[in-house]
Scaffold this motif. Structure first.
Motif, PDB file in Angstrom:
ATOM      1  N   GLY A 126       0.873  -1.170   0.000  1.00  0.00           N
ATOM      2  CA  GLY A 126       0.000   0.000   0.000  1.00  0.00           C
ATOM      3  C   GLY A 126       0.907   1.214   0.000  1.00  0.00           C
ATOM      4  N   HIS A 127       0.348   2.436   0.158  1.00  0.00           N
ATOM      5  CA  HIS A 127       1.215   3.617   0.306  1.00  0.00           C
ATOM      6  C   HIS A 127       0.755   4.428   1.503  1.00  0.00           C
ATOM      7  CE1 HIS A 127      -1.480   6.873  -1.285  1.00  0.00           C
ATOM      8  NE2 HIS A 127      -1.991   5.914  -2.025  1.00  0.00           N
ATOM      9  N   HIS A 128       1.736   5.052   2.191  1.00  0.00           N
ATOM     10  CA  HIS A 128       1.383   5.767   3.424  1.00  0.00           C
ATOM     11  C   HIS A 128       1.179   7.259   3.236  1.00  0.00           C
ATOM     12  CE1 HIS A 128       5.640   6.986   3.527  1.00  0.00           C
ATOM     13  NE2 HIS A 128       6.006   5.718   3.508  1.00  0.00           N
ATOM     14  N   ASP A 144      -9.445   6.896   3.293  1.00  0.00           N
ATOM     15  CA  ASP A 144      -9.555   5.819   2.306  1.00  0.00           C
ATOM     16  C   ASP A 144      -8.256   5.748   1.493  1.00  0.00           C
ATOM     17  OD1 ASP A 144     -10.790   3.801   0.809  1.00  0.00           O
ATOM     18  OD2 ASP A 144     -11.586   5.226  -0.655  1.00  0.00           O
ATOM     19  N   ASP A 145      -7.758   6.921   1.086  1.00  0.00           N
ATOM     20  CA  ASP A 145      -6.553   7.042   0.238  1.00  0.00           C
ATOM     21  C   ASP A 145      -5.391   7.604   1.047  1.00  0.00           C
ATOM     22  OD1 ASP A 145      -4.789   7.257  -1.853  1.00  0.00           O
ATOM     23  OD2 ASP A 145      -5.845   8.880  -2.858  1.00  0.00           O
ATOM     24  N   ASN A 146      -4.433   6.855   1.578  1.00  0.00           N
ATOM     25  CA  ASN A 146      -4.554   5.422   1.569  1.00  0.00           C
ATOM     26  C   ASN A 146      -4.317   4.917   2.991  1.00  0.00           C
ATOM     27  OD1 ASN A 146      -4.839   2.765   0.687  1.00  0.00           O
ATOM     28  ND2 ASN A 146      -2.692   2.643   0.123  1.00  0.00           N
ATOM     29  N   GLY A 147      -4.993   5.612   3.942  1.00  0.00           N
ATOM     30  CA  GLY A 147      -5.000   5.087   5.300  1.00  0.00           C
ATOM     31  C   GLY A 147      -5.509   3.653   5.302  1.00  0.00           C
ATOM     32  N   ALA A 186       5.481   8.251  -1.107  1.00  0.00           N
ATOM     33  CA  ALA A 186       5.337   9.180  -2.247  1.00  0.00           C
ATOM     34  C   ALA A 186       4.588   8.628  -3.455  1.00  0.00           C
ATOM     35  CB  ALA A 186       6.719   9.692  -2.662  1.00  0.00           C
ATOM     36  N   GLU A 187       3.553   7.831  -3.191  1.00  0.00           N
ATOM     37  CA  GLU A 187       2.716   7.366  -4.304  1.00  0.00           C
ATOM     38  C   GLU A 187       1.999   8.530  -4.956  1.00  0.00           C
ATOM     39  OE1 GLU A 187      -1.062   5.910  -6.237  1.00  0.00           O
ATOM     40  OE2 GLU A 187      -0.758   7.384  -4.682  1.00  0.00           O
ATOM     41  N   GLU A 188       1.508   9.449  -4.112  1.00  0.00           N
ATOM     42  CA  GLU A 188       0.716  10.576  -4.650  1.00  0.00           C
ATOM     43  C   GLU A 188       1.566  11.508  -5.515  1.00  0.00           C
ATOM     44  OE1 GLU A 188      -2.397  10.617  -4.421  1.00  0.00           O
ATOM     45  OE2 GLU A 188      -3.084   9.772  -2.519  1.00  0.00           O
ATOM     46  N   ARG A 189       2.876  11.451  -5.356  1.00  0.00           N
ATOM     47  CA  ARG A 189       3.764  12.321  -6.137  1.00  0.00           C
ATOM     48  C   ARG A 189       4.233  11.627  -7.420  1.00  0.00           C
ATOM     49  NH1 ARG A 189       1.639  14.632  -2.722  1.00  0.00           N
ATOM     50  NH2 ARG A 189       0.544  15.169  -4.610  1.00  0.00           N
ATOM     51  N   PHE A 230      -2.957  -2.651  -2.157  1.00  0.00           N
ATOM     52  CA  PHE A 230      -4.195  -2.090  -1.601  1.00  0.00           C
ATOM     53  C   PHE A 230      -4.106  -0.570  -1.605  1.00  0.00           C
ATOM     54  CE2 PHE A 230      -2.971  -6.072   0.329  1.00  0.00           C
ATOM     55  CZ  PHE A 230      -4.048  -6.869  -0.011  1.00  0.00           C
ATOM     56  N   ASP A 231      -4.972   0.051  -2.365  1.00  0.00           N
ATOM     57  CA  ASP A 231      -5.009   1.511  -2.412  1.00  0.00           C
ATOM     58  C   ASP A 231      -6.472   1.897  -2.509  1.00  0.00           C
ATOM     59  OD1 ASP A 231      -4.494   4.174  -2.680  1.00  0.00           O
ATOM     60  OD2 ASP A 231      -3.315   4.016  -4.525  1.00  0.00           O
ATOM     61  N   MET A 232      -7.025   2.396  -1.387  1.00  0.00           N
ATOM     62  CA  MET A 232      -8.445   2.725  -1.273  1.00  0.00           C
ATOM     63  C   MET A 232      -9.287   1.438  -1.232  1.00  0.00           C
ATOM     64  SD  MET A 232      -8.449   5.921  -3.976  1.00  0.00           S
ATOM     65  CE  MET A 232     -10.138   6.421  -3.670  1.00  0.00           C
TER      66      MET A 232
HETATM   67 ZN   LIG Z   1      -3.757   6.235  -3.233  1.00  0.00          ZN
END
Ligand SMILES: [Zn+2]
Ligand SMILES: [Zn+2]
Length: 574
Positions: A331-333, A348-351, A382-385, A410-412
């Motif tokens: 997943g990503h933090h 949800d994204d991405n707790g 840094a998935e969102e970046r 797992f992402d969302m």
């Molecule tokens: Zn995400």
């Protein structure tokens, strides 16, 4: 005949009971996996996610303090679960980044022709780079910018891109055709910007101009992002980040339809005609553009280095031989941070995925029986970046990629899917999504899916594959499983879909469907256990379009792709 009648009633009610249990997902799991299975609990997920998505973590922006807290929390949970540190004796794999802010006033794409110059700035031309860029070169048009040997398709055939700026369409040919060799209406790996830029680089190009397809049946990427609103429209834009060290080093710009038309004026045909021609027979229409010189000129307001971390823990397999192989849960933090008093909580994204990977680590560790293969748990940075943490790990793997048998990303995984501005008109959403899970990646590994479907008998989720046929939302390459798909590893993104709170401050922990989230993780647990144990791990299908058009279905074994640049790029040892 009472007894008969009674026994019939008993039989009937037992049958009803087990049917109801089956529909409820209550079919008991085998005793060997029950301890771990039962350890996945809604109250724990709620407690953990309430912390991870709390105001105190300030939206977990990459390189900011809130995300550093999340990183430490994950490492602490991995340690408590009893995982081994998987990154050279540590739970933390450093990922060196450069954070920078583009200077929109002083950055431009310019066209020089017949002695005069025309400039485009944001939003007509959108480009950025972590260092100053000044590139001037002649322009050649290279269709969709795709080199796909196994599809006998090559936009670079017959042209020389060395020292040139190449202009290419976004996405891939025939994308609305269900019978297209490019995986029908679903995306292939060739449709992404990163793969196209790497391919241009491999062909010697010094810059890339990407334009949305002129005959597209969907919004351009810029239009789609604008639809989301939320974090995309805040007063101070989020800074860009890039890997300090990346195989991709060629600057690119996304240009508007208007700018593209102007640049293309000397081509002897319109962009629309050339797209139609390619779509018709998949023959290249690539050509040099006469008297067309373009400059990419980028400046930054600021740029500095920083270190973030992928968090990684290992649970060793029980089989002396197979423990060298790996099943990867991820997943990503990070999320989108804070602006003034606004916090992008990213529950949800991405707790949800972060807490999910932690719950799976605890579940597998708590179970006395171990799988034969080793399990690697990773929560990326840094998935969102731009999927930076996962691209980094794929280039610097902690375990050999050649024996990584499956990726469960797992992402969302916490919400019911509902319509939002981003998805309106682009994807059909079923009326009831309270028990529904989207799986993305089946075309590339039907084997993987068979195991999920089989294990779902114990869980009873509604499995949905709509996003595998999507060409408008680009779901296939928008999360951390994708860098591993590029390395021919069976990898699914587990995803509950979009909703109006996506990338808004309102994505909070109280809105999560914890019943569904727990079911998804139980299904992932059972599936992961199978992958760890089964004699034949899932195969990867390099060319899913070929299957669709040949009618061979899933019977064809996975094959390695012969050698596109992106496959060779960045392949280091573990
Ligand atoms: Zn995400
Ligand atoms: Zn996101």
């Amino acid at each position: 005949m009472k007894t008969t009648k009674i026994s019939r009633m008993v039989v009937a009610s037992v049958a009803l009971l087990s049917l109801a249990a089956f529909l409820d997902g209550q079919q008991p799991v085998p005793a060997t996996v029950a301890t771990g299975f039962n350890s996945i609990r809604e109250d724990t997920l709620r407690a953990d996610l309430t912390f991870v998505a709390s105001d105190a973590l300030e939206g977990r922006m990459s390189l900011e303090n809130g995300d550093a807290v999340a990183i430490q929390w994950i490492a602490s949970e991995f340690a408590k679960a009893g995982l081994e540190p998987a990154a050279k004796g540590s739970f933390l794999q450093p990922v060196e980044l450069i954070e920078y802010r583009g200077d929109r006033e002083h950055s431009y794409v310019a066209l020089k022709r017949a002695g005069s110059e025309k400039q485009w700035k944001f939003p007509e031309a959108l480009g950025s780079y972590h260092a100053d860029v000044d590139v001037t070169a002649d322009v050649i048009f290279a269709g969709f910018g795709i080199t796909a040997p196994e599809l006998h398709y090559d936009d670079y055939q017959g042209i020389d891109a060395h020292g040139k700026i190449v202009m290419i369409f976004d996405h891939e040919p025939q994308e609305t055709d269900p019978n297209s060799i490019f995986n029908g209406t679903g995306n292939t790996r060739y449709a992404t910007g990163r793969v196209k830029i790497l391919n241009a680089q491999e062909h010697g190009a010094v810059g890339v101009l990407i334009v949305a397809e002129p005959n597209r049946k969907h919004p351009s990427n810029q239009e789609r992002v604008a639809r989301i609103g939320g974090s995309e429209t805040r007063a101070v834009p989020i800074p860009s980040q890039a890997l300090a060290e990346d195989v991709l080093h060629t600057p690119a710009a996304i240009i508007s339809d208007t700018a593209a038309k102007e640049i293309f004026r000397t081509a002897g045909a319109s962009l629309s005609e050339l797209q139609a021609a390619i779509d018709r027979d998949l023959k290249p229409q690539s050509r040099a553009l006469a008297d067309t010189q373009v400059t990419l000129h980028y400046r930054n307001i600021s740029a500095h280095a920083g270190t973030t971390y992928n968090v990684a823990g290992l649970l060793e397999g029980s089989d002396p031989k197979l423990k060298a192989e790996t099943i990867l849960f991820s997943g990503h933090h990070d999320h989108n941070g804070i602006s003034g008093t606004d916090i992008w909580h990213g529950a949800d994204d991405n707790g949800s995925g972060t807490v999910g990977v932690v719950a799976l680590a605890h579940a597998f560790a708590a179970n006395a029986a171990r799988g034969k293969r080793s399990l690697l748990f990773v929560v990326y940075a840094a998935e969102e970046r731009g999927l930076l943490g996962s691209f980094y790990m794929a280039a610097h793997p902690l375990r050999p990629l050649e024996t990584t048998r499956a990726v469960l990303n797992f992402d969302m995984i916490g919400r019911n899917e509902t319509e939002s501005d981003q998805t309106k008109g682009l994807i059909d959403i079923p009326a009831d999504t309270t028990n529904r899970l989207n799986l993305i990646g089946r075309s590339y590994s039907p084997d993987y899916d068979r195991t999920v479907v089989q294990e779902n008998n114990y869980v009873g989720l509604d499995l949905d594959y709509r996003f595998d046929r999507d060409y408008a939302l680009n779901i296939f390459f928008r999360s951390d499983q994708f860098p591993f798909v590029l390395h021919n590893i069976p990898a699914f993104w587990w995803f509950t879909g979009f909703h109006p709170d996506y990338h808004h401050t309102t994505d909070t922990a109280d809105k999560i469907n914890y019943v569904k989230m727990a079911k998804i993780l139980r299904l992932a647990y059972l599936t992961g256990f199978q992958f760890a144990n089964e004699a034949t791990p899932p195969k990867f299908i390099a060319n899913p379009g070929e299957l669709a058009s040949s009618g061979l279905g899933t019977a064809l074994p996975g094959r390695a792709v012969s050698g596109p640049a992106w496959l060779r790029a960045g392949q280091h040892g573990p």
